[in-house]
Motif scaffolding. Sequence first.
Motif, PDB file in Angstrom:
ATOM      1  N   PRO A  58       0.881  -0.974   0.027  1.00  9.81           N
ATOM      2  CA  PRO A  58      -0.011  -0.086   0.066  1.00  9.81           C
ATOM      3  C   PRO A  58       0.845   1.373   0.003  1.00  9.81           C
ATOM      4  O   PRO A  58       0.431   2.355  -0.239  1.00  9.81           O
ATOM      5  CB  PRO A  58      -0.873  -0.039   1.397  1.00  9.81           C
ATOM      6  CG  PRO A  58       0.185  -0.796   2.181  1.00  9.81           C
ATOM      7  CD  PRO A  58       0.752  -1.904   1.372  1.00  9.81           C
ATOM      8  N   SER A  59       2.140   1.171   0.207  1.00  9.95           N
ATOM      9  CA  SER A  59       2.797   2.392   0.444  1.00  9.95           C
ATOM     10  C   SER A  59       3.897   2.387  -0.858  1.00  9.95           C
ATOM     11  O   SER A  59       4.513   1.530  -1.055  1.00  9.95           O
ATOM     12  CB  SER A  59       3.842   2.219   1.884  1.00  9.95           C
ATOM     13  OG  SER A  59       4.518   3.441   1.956  1.00  9.95           O
ATOM     14  N   TYR A  60       4.033   3.852  -1.341  1.00 14.81           N
ATOM     15  CA  TYR A  60       4.907   3.924  -2.335  1.00 14.81           C
ATOM     16  C   TYR A  60       4.998   5.492  -2.432  1.00 14.81           C
ATOM     17  O   TYR A  60       4.327   6.199  -1.740  1.00 14.81           O
ATOM     18  CB  TYR A  60       4.442   3.525  -3.707  1.00 14.81           C
ATOM     19  CG  TYR A  60       3.075   4.210  -4.201  1.00 14.81           C
ATOM     20  CD1 TYR A  60       3.098   5.325  -5.151  1.00 14.81           C
ATOM     21  CD2 TYR A  60       1.963   3.521  -3.952  1.00 14.81           C
ATOM     22  CE1 TYR A  60       1.941   5.759  -5.292  1.00 14.81           C
ATOM     23  CE2 TYR A  60       0.805   3.950  -4.366  1.00 14.81           C
ATOM     24  CZ  TYR A  60       0.834   4.973  -5.182  1.00 14.81           C
ATOM     25  OH  TYR A  60      -0.344   5.640  -5.696  1.00 14.81           O
ATOM     26  N   GLY A  61       5.928   5.962  -3.116  1.00 18.14           N
ATOM     27  CA  GLY A  61       6.204   7.372  -3.389  1.00 18.14           C
ATOM     28  C   GLY A  61       6.614   7.766  -4.866  1.00 18.14           C
ATOM     29  O   GLY A  61       6.873   6.755  -5.631  1.00 18.14           O
ATOM     30  N   ILE A  62       6.316   9.037  -5.283  1.00 17.16           N
ATOM     31  CA  ILE A  62       6.556   9.268  -6.689  1.00 17.16           C
ATOM     32  C   ILE A  62       7.389  10.556  -6.814  1.00 17.16           C
ATOM     33  O   ILE A  62       7.146  11.535  -6.172  1.00 17.16           O
ATOM     34  CB  ILE A  62       4.991   9.327  -7.313  1.00 17.16           C
ATOM     35  CG1 ILE A  62       4.162   8.246  -7.316  1.00 17.16           C
ATOM     36  CG2 ILE A  62       5.591   9.968  -8.835  1.00 17.16           C
ATOM     37  CD1 ILE A  62       2.864   8.545  -7.812  1.00 17.16           C
ATOM     38  N   PHE A  63       8.520  10.532  -7.714  1.00 15.66           N
ATOM     39  CA  PHE A  63       9.432  11.504  -7.761  1.00 15.66           C
ATOM     40  C   PHE A  63       9.058  11.900  -9.350  1.00 15.66           C
ATOM     41  O   PHE A  63       9.431  11.013 -10.049  1.00 15.66           O
ATOM     42  CB  PHE A  63      10.902  11.218  -7.424  1.00 15.66           C
ATOM     43  CG  PHE A  63      11.872  12.259  -7.910  1.00 15.66           C
ATOM     44  CD1 PHE A  63      12.041  13.127  -6.937  1.00 15.66           C
ATOM     45  CD2 PHE A  63      12.275  12.152  -8.954  1.00 15.66           C
ATOM     46  CE1 PHE A  63      13.024  14.238  -7.266  1.00 15.66           C
ATOM     47  CE2 PHE A  63      13.255  13.243  -9.413  1.00 15.66           C
ATOM     48  CZ  PHE A  63      13.754  14.152  -8.352  1.00 15.66           C
ATOM     49  N   PHE A  82      14.133   9.505  -1.707  1.00 11.40           N
ATOM     50  CA  PHE A  82      14.266   8.039  -1.430  1.00 11.40           C
ATOM     51  C   PHE A  82      14.464   7.891   0.111  1.00 11.40           C
ATOM     52  O   PHE A  82      13.726   7.369   0.776  1.00 11.40           O
ATOM     53  CB  PHE A  82      15.333   7.403  -2.348  1.00 11.40           C
ATOM     54  CG  PHE A  82      15.440   6.066  -2.220  1.00 11.40           C
ATOM     55  CD1 PHE A  82      14.622   5.155  -2.958  1.00 11.40           C
ATOM     56  CD2 PHE A  82      16.317   5.701  -1.011  1.00 11.40           C
ATOM     57  CE1 PHE A  82      14.757   3.810  -2.479  1.00 11.40           C
ATOM     58  CE2 PHE A  82      16.575   4.450  -1.085  1.00 11.40           C
ATOM     59  CZ  PHE A  82      15.716   3.261  -1.854  1.00 11.40           C
ATOM     60  N   ASN A  83      15.217   8.684   0.470  1.00 11.24           N
ATOM     61  CA  ASN A  83      15.844   8.377   1.821  1.00 11.24           C
ATOM     62  C   ASN A  83      14.823   8.835   2.820  1.00 11.24           C
ATOM     63  O   ASN A  83      14.724   8.388   3.935  1.00 11.24           O
ATOM     64  CB  ASN A  83      17.144   9.145   2.348  1.00 11.24           C
ATOM     65  CG  ASN A  83      18.381   8.241   1.611  1.00 11.24           C
ATOM     66  OD1 ASN A  83      18.497   7.009   1.413  1.00 11.24           O
ATOM     67  ND2 ASN A  83      19.428   9.119   1.046  1.00 11.24           N
ATOM     68  N   ASN A  84      14.384  10.081   2.725  1.00 12.09           N
ATOM     69  CA  ASN A  84      13.398  10.646   3.561  1.00 12.09           C
ATOM     70  C   ASN A  84      12.113   9.678   3.635  1.00 12.09           C
ATOM     71  O   ASN A  84      11.402   9.719   4.640  1.00 12.09           O
ATOM     72  CB  ASN A  84      13.064  12.153   3.085  1.00 12.09           C
ATOM     73  CG  ASN A  84      14.092  12.944   3.300  1.00 12.09           C
ATOM     74  OD1 ASN A  84      15.240  12.821   4.142  1.00 12.09           O
ATOM     75  ND2 ASN A  84      14.183  14.046   2.673  1.00 12.09           N
ATOM     76  N   GLY A  85      11.885   9.065   2.440  1.00 12.34           N
ATOM     77  CA  GLY A  85      10.553   8.273   2.464  1.00 12.34           C
ATOM     78  C   GLY A  85      10.856   6.990   2.937  1.00 12.34           C
ATOM     79  O   GLY A  85       9.861   6.110   2.914  1.00 12.34           O
ATOM     80  N   LYS A  86      11.876   6.591   3.225  1.00 17.44           N
ATOM     81  CA  LYS A  86      12.309   5.380   3.628  1.00 17.44           C
ATOM     82  C   LYS A  86      11.869   4.153   2.844  1.00 17.44           C
ATOM     83  O   LYS A  86      11.459   2.937   3.274  1.00 17.44           O
ATOM     84  CB  LYS A  86      11.978   4.971   5.216  1.00 17.44           C
ATOM     85  CG  LYS A  86      12.476   5.936   6.239  1.00 17.44           C
ATOM     86  CD  LYS A  86      11.906   5.522   7.456  1.00 17.44           C
ATOM     87  CE  LYS A  86      12.441   6.628   8.690  1.00 17.44           C
ATOM     88  NZ  LYS A  86      11.985   6.265   9.916  1.00 17.44           N
ATOM     89  N   HIS A  87      12.267   4.372   1.263  1.00 15.66           N
ATOM     90  CA  HIS A  87      11.861   3.573   0.631  1.00 15.66           C
ATOM     91  C   HIS A  87      12.808   2.268   0.399  1.00 15.66           C
ATOM     92  O   HIS A  87      13.958   2.308   0.593  1.00 15.66           O
ATOM     93  CB  HIS A  87      11.740   4.398  -0.904  1.00 15.66           C
ATOM     94  CG  HIS A  87      10.685   5.392  -0.805  1.00 15.66           C
ATOM     95  ND1 HIS A  87       9.208   5.017  -1.055  1.00 15.66           N
ATOM     96  CD2 HIS A  87      10.680   6.642  -0.953  1.00 15.66           C
ATOM     97  CE1 HIS A  87       8.692   6.381  -0.976  1.00 15.66           C
ATOM     98  NE2 HIS A  87       9.527   7.281  -0.943  1.00 15.66           N
ATOM     99  N   ASP A  88      12.372   1.142  -0.196  1.00 14.44           N
ATOM    100  CA  ASP A  88      13.329   0.014  -0.338  1.00 14.44           C
ATOM    101  C   ASP A  88      13.375  -0.459  -1.599  1.00 14.44           C
ATOM    102  O   ASP A  88      14.053  -1.403  -1.737  1.00 14.44           O
ATOM    103  CB  ASP A  88      12.711  -1.122   0.723  1.00 14.44           C
ATOM    104  CG  ASP A  88      11.125  -1.307   0.273  1.00 14.44           C
ATOM    105  OD1 ASP A  88      10.620  -0.932  -0.743  1.00 14.44           O
ATOM    106  OD2 ASP A  88      10.579  -2.152   0.952  1.00 14.44           O
TER     107      ASP A  88
END
Length: 382
Positions: A58-63, A82-88
Motif C-alpha cells: 500500500p505504500s509508495y512514493g512518486i518522484f 528516497f531516503n526521507n521516504g524510507k523507500h526500499d
Amino acid sequence: MSISTFKMANKLITGHGATKALTEELERLNVFNPLLVTDEILENVGVVDQITPLLSGPSYGIFTGVKPDPELRIVEACADVFNNGKHDGLIAIGGGSAIDIAKSVSAFASFNGQLSELLGTDLVPEKGCPLIALPTTAGTGSEVTNISILSDQKAKLKKGMVSDHLLPDVAVVAPEMTLTMPPSVTAASGVDALVHAIEAYISVHASPITDALAIHAVKMIAKNLPKAYANPDHVQAREQMAVGSLMAGMAFGNAGVGAVHALAYPLGGRYHIAHGVSNALLLPYVMEWNKMACVERFRNIAVALGEKVEHLSDHDAADTAVLAMERLCRDVNIPTGLRSFDIPETALPEMAEDASKIERLLNNNPRKLSKDDIEKIYQSAY
C-alpha cells in the motif's frame, strides 16, 4: 576468438502486457515501499496510473522531477526523497533520463560521499537497492546497461557513471508503455537505438554475441521505425521497436558505442540538445568518416537497412549504407545541420576539444580520431 564477457539486467520480461508481472517481481525482490521515478508528463497522461495498481504494497512514493539530459542536482534531489521516504526499492518509468536517474540514485542513496565521486568507471562500491526499469521509449536501452549518463552543468559536459552495480534487477519491456510517445520522440529515440546497434556492430570490442544482437536490431528498427512514426497506434511496430531497442542496448552495453556518442555529448552538455536528436543528427557524418575502416561491416549494415547490394563492391555498398541512413533520418524528420540549433560555427573547435577527451567512447571506434578530425566532422555536419 578473444575472451569477452556479456552483462545485462538480471531478468528481462518482454511482450504485450508484460507490466502485469510487476507485482510478482516486487514481492520476489522484497520491495514493499518503492519510489517511482518519472516525469510530470507521464504522470499527467496517466502512464503512472497504469502502474500504481500493480504495486505489491500500500505504500509508495512518486518522484516526478525527471528532466531530459538529467543534471547531477536531480539525482541528489531524488536521493533525498528516497531516503526521507524510507523507500526500499526503485521503479524507473520513462525514457533513458528516468532510468539513468534511478540507476544513479540506487548507487548514491546510501553512499557516504559526493555524487561526483561516483562518476567514472567502477567507482560504485556496492550494489544499491533493488531497481526495476520500465521504459516508455524505444531507444536508449538503459534498462539493460551498466551506465548512467548525467549532465555536469559546471563543466558543460555529460559524464558517465559506469558500474555493474547499476544493472537493473528487472527490465520490463512492454510495447503498450510506448504508445504515448509523440512522433518526434519516436523518431529521435528510434534513431538513437539504431545508433546503438550500428556503433556496437562496428566497435573494436564487438563479439559474435553482440554482432548477432546488433545486426538484427538494425533490421528490426529500420523496418519498423517508419511505421511507428507514421502511425503511433501501430502496436505491432511499437513491439518490434521495443524489442529492437532492447537488443541494441544489450549489444552496446557490452561492445560499447563510439564516435557518434562522443561527438554528441558536447551538443547536450553545451546546448541542451536531446541525446537522441544529437546522435541522430551526427550519425550519417560519423558513418561517412568510419566506413573506410570497416567496409565489409558497412555492407552488412546496408543489407540490414533493406538495401540491395549484391552486385556492388564493398566500398559502394558502404556508401549505400550511409545514404540509406540519411534517407531514413529524413523520412522521420530528424533535424539536419548543427546550424539549425543556433550553434555558432566559432564554437566547433571548443566542442571538438571536449569530444576528444571522451576516450572511454573514442577507444571503441574503428577509426582513430584526432581533435582536428573531430572538428572536420562537426564542420561537415554544420
